[in-house]
Scaffold this active site. Structure first.
Site, PDB file in Angstrom:
ATOM      1  CE1 TYR A 111      90.031  -8.718  23.738  1.00  0.00           C
ATOM      2  CE2 TYR A 111      88.723 -11.043  22.799  1.00  0.00           C
ATOM      3  CZ  TYR A 111      89.740  -9.401  23.022  1.00  0.00           C
ATOM      4  OH  TYR A 111      89.274  -8.755  21.443  1.00  0.00           O
ATOM      5  CD1 TRP A 113      85.900 -12.098  25.088  1.00  0.00           C
ATOM      6  CD2 TRP A 113      83.591 -12.353  25.214  1.00  0.00           C
ATOM      7  NE1 TRP A 113      85.416 -11.201  23.898  1.00  0.00           N
ATOM      8  CE2 TRP A 113      83.420 -11.429  23.964  1.00  0.00           C
ATOM      9  CE3 TRP A 113      82.364 -12.719  25.545  1.00  0.00           C
ATOM     10  CZ2 TRP A 113      83.083 -10.858  23.606  1.00  0.00           C
ATOM     11  CZ3 TRP A 113      81.398 -12.536  24.430  1.00  0.00           C
ATOM     12  CH2 TRP A 113      81.436 -11.908  23.548  1.00  0.00           C
TER      13      TRP A 113
END
Length: 771
Positions: A111, A113
């Site tokens: 994802y 991050w």
């Protein structure tokens, strides 16, 4: 590279430096940051925390029985193994799956991050590896943050970046804006964060300056803290999820009084007539007037009229937050917000119009750099199958089954192996009990992790990855002028390795090492990536220091472009010569293309569509599960600042005193939130800053089931995603509905269970496991 005594670094939540004092890492914010984010203080305590993954681990059930479906994931023992043994297992399993089912049986999960670095970016690393070593993978599209907006905006106005990042500048708001209607708010805790990093947190100062000039902010949110108190914003607190109805009531008032910009609607928009028929009730017999809207959103009709009456002739900015579209029919408030701005004729004006998600992240409303910052190329993915990111559980539970998405009927792929590096789906995803069943259905689940998250505890093979402070990298984004040398501050924890080194070892075993590495080490990649910036600076007559000079300085200020208002201003000034990228080239108030899909949950124009997940006798309160202030998502939940913000070890839930009193709940009590999907504990904070009938519990507390062997076990730590619904926003976007749900809250009177989320599993040795 020379090793300094003070090390520069960049995170998604701010720029900082670190130095060691008495065997403790001291984190200091960048000196030019006017409002540093305290989340950077999570680093020190997280660096050597017991929750870190220290050695490669293999789940005992997978080691004993081999690949296959297994509901023991999340409740099994782990076995410590040597690195070579773990890599051999993964390489053999990749060969098996690709050889028998093809690369379309692999889901590459990440994802994005995990690090602000341009090279050690876990999502880029895992996707590059799978493209190079397994000839592709099934991917996901869009984000949990903006899944609905990313799909609807290109139909209505244009691309996501055009509307969010390249549209309205904060400095224009300071200079020109009379009214900011902030639907969903612009919480500073959100704009304290930016993907790829931020060096200066300036949103608070911009809001103060606009207010000092006479600009007026209207906060439309069930939570008063969604704008800073010093700008004296007017607070309207509608029922959560009813913003579209409120906007329709304002729009009806504009039309009734002739306050809408007919000329702009005729010259720059298409579909006004069809929408006006709906708005005025000519098409369905229901005028969307203030009285109609008031009954839905819980505000007075006179207040709706008053808000509309102040807008004509003023410079008005309509802002719609991420949060509004993370709910059922989340496309509608985004679309309706754009229509409202069009009715006022504000598109393209400095400080006016519509800006999606301004204030949601720190890199919105800023100038763009005039020099590029390179990132690790991911290569080409030959596999065409994909899913909307929030449909992962649907995919794993329903292979080969059809689903609707963006005008297409697609089928879920049959995934046998999930490879995850960077990100924690047991934070991002909804209905975690359902997600647990979904991961039980795959044959193999491989995870790179720095800590023992719930995702790691459900994996078959867990590889310890370094955290950002344990490696060198380059940090920077296209919307921040400061490029930073992210200098290694600490040796890796235990036997942790960089993702790049892990994938290099696997690529070597699969005969694809040269394709993956291109013959470069990590440090050689950093020099290679930096050269793109250096060459661009030199070609345009700017200072272009070599890599060693940049590294010694620790940072480099990049030139920025003048702001011209982007595509929306160009379109305003020349609608024929500079059309939008929408199907018609205009603002699409009515979309012929969307209407042709015949979706019952996303019509051809913005509309009020009542939610399925409505309050009831069993679940009488609305839960807002928003972003936390003490960490980014679930990152470093075991860090010092995150822990400091908890109460009695639990996440804090805000509740209005009117709702707390009849339930016998006092400030600081431990409470239980529940609905048909699950239950969790939290600590109650009584406050009138949340609307009555609403409770607020931020996401990010690590999922911590009281008894992992039980189905739907109580989460003792306070993860609201045991309560949220795992459904798409609509057939159009299939975005996440994680922001809102309904619950009951009661005082918890039992023995308080201990927090176990940060306790690592007690591993077996390989010899003991074989016995």
């Amino acid at each position: 590279m020379n090793m300094p005594t003070s090390y520069s670094h960049l995170s998604h939540y701010g720029a900082f430096s670190g130095h060691w004092a008495d065997d403790r890492l001291v984190i200091t914010p960048h000196p030019t940051d006017p409002h540093p984010n305290r989340v950077i203080q999570n680093f020190s305590g997280a660096l050597r925390h017991k929750a870190r993954v220290a050695r490669p681990m293999v789940r005992r059930g997978w080691l004993d029985n081999g690949p296959g479906k297994d509901d023991r994931r999340g409740r099994d023992q782990y076995v410590e193994v040597e690195w070579d043994y773990a890599l051999d297992l993964i390489a053999d399993e990749l060969k098996r799956v690709v050889g028998t089912k093809g690369p379309g049986a692999i889901f590459g999960g990440s994802y994005g991050w995990s690090s602000a670095g341009r090279f050690h970016h876990a999502q880029s690393q895992v996707h590059r590896f799978l493209n190079c070593a397994t000839d592709g993978y099934v991917r996901s599209v869009n984000t949990y943050s903006s899944g609905a907006a990313s799909v609807i905006l290109p139909y209505v106005i244009g691309g996501y970046d055009e509307v969010s990042r390249e549209n309205v500048l904060w400095e224009d708001i300071v200079a020109y804006t009379d009214f900011v209607l902030a639907f969903g708010g612009m919480a500073l805790k959100n704009s304290f964060v930016a993907p790829g990093g931020v060096s200066r947190h300036s949103e608070r100062d911009h809001m103060r300056a606009c207010h000092a000039r006479g600009g007026h902010f209207v906060l439309i949110s069930p939570i008063r803290d969604d704008l800073p108190p010093e700008i004296n914003a007017e607070w309207l607190a509608p029922h959560p999820g009813t913003d579209t109805a409120l906007m329709l009531g304002i729009a009806h008032t504009l039309v009734t009084n002739g306050w809408h910009d007919r000329a702009f609607l005729a010259s720059h928009c298409t579909g006004w007539e069809q929408f006006e028929d709906y708005l005025m009730g000519r098409s369905d017999g229901v005028p969307k007037d203030p009285s109609w809207a008031a009954k839905i959103c819980g505000l007075a009709a006179d207040e709706i009229v008053r808000q509309a009456s102040r807008l004509p002739g003023k410079r008005v900015l309509i802002v719609v937050s991420h949060s509004l579209q993370r709910a059922e029919h989340g496309e509608q408030p985004v679309w309706m917000g754009a229509v409202l701005a069009a009715m006022l004729g504000q598109f393209g004006l400095p400080g006016g119009g519509f800006n999606y998600a301004l204030g949601a992240m720190a890199n919105f409303g800023r100038r763009t750099n005039a020099a590029p910052i390179a990132s690790l190329p991911q290569g080409k993915n030959p596999v065409k199958e994909f899913i909307p990111v929030a449909r992962i559980a649907d995919m794993l539970l329903n292979p080969h089954q059809p689903f609707e998405y963006n005008g297409q009927t697609l089928r879920y792929p049959d995934i046998r192996l999930v490879y995850w590096a960077g990100g924690n789906p047991f934070h991002h995803h909804q209905d975690l009990n359902r997600l647990q069943k979904a991961f039980a259905s795959v044959e193999t689940f491989v995870v790179h992790e720095i800590g023992w998250t719930a995702t790691a505890r459900h994996a078959d093979i867990v590889l310890p990855a370094t955290m950002t402070l344990e490696r060198n990298d380059i940090g920077g984004t296209s919307f921040d002028p400061l490029m930073i040398a992210m200098q290694k501050m600490a040796v890796p924890y235990g036997e942790a390795r960089d993702d790049y080194d892990i994938f290099t070892g696997l690529a070597d075993r699969l005969g694809r090492k040269e394709a993956f590495t291109e013959g470069r080490t990590s440090d050689e990649w950093l020099r290679h990536l930096y050269k793109k910036t250096q060459d661009s600076l030199a070609a345009n007559g700017h200072e272009a220091p070599d890599f060693d000079t940049f590294w010694e300085r620790g940072e480099l200020v990049l030139p920025q472009k003048p702001h011209d208002g982007g595509s929306l201003r160009a379109f305003r000034n020349d609608p024929q010569g500079k059309p939008l990228t929408t199907p018609s080239g205009k603002v699409e108030i009515f979309s012929e293309r969307i209407a042709s899909y015949n979706y019952d949950d996303c019509l051809g124009h913005p509309a009020w569509l009542p939610p399925v997940d409505a309050v009831s006798a069993q679940s009488p309160l609305q839960l807002v599960a928003n972003q936390p202030a003490s960490r980014l998502h679930s990152q470093f939940d075991f860090g010092g600042y995150s822990a400091e913000m908890k109460h009695r070890g639990r996440e804090v839930m805000c509740i209005n005193p009117q709702d707390a009193a009849p339930r016998g709940i006092k400030d600081g009590d431990i409470v239980k939130l529940s609905n048909t999907r699950g239950a969790c504990l939290a600590a109650a904070r009584l406050t009138d800053s949340v609307r009555a009938g609403v409770v607020q519990l931020p996401t990010g507390a690590w999922y911590d089931p009281e008894d992992p062997s039980e189905d739907k076990s109580l989460c003792v730590h306070g993860n609201p995603n045991v309560l949220t619904r795992d459904v798409g926003t609509s057939k159009l976007a299939q975005g996440s509905c994680g922001q809102l749900t309904t619950v009951e809250v009661e005082l918890f009177t039992g023995n308080l269970p201990p927090i176990q989320a940060f306790e690592p599993p007690q591993p077996l040795t390989l010899v003991a496991a074989k016995k």
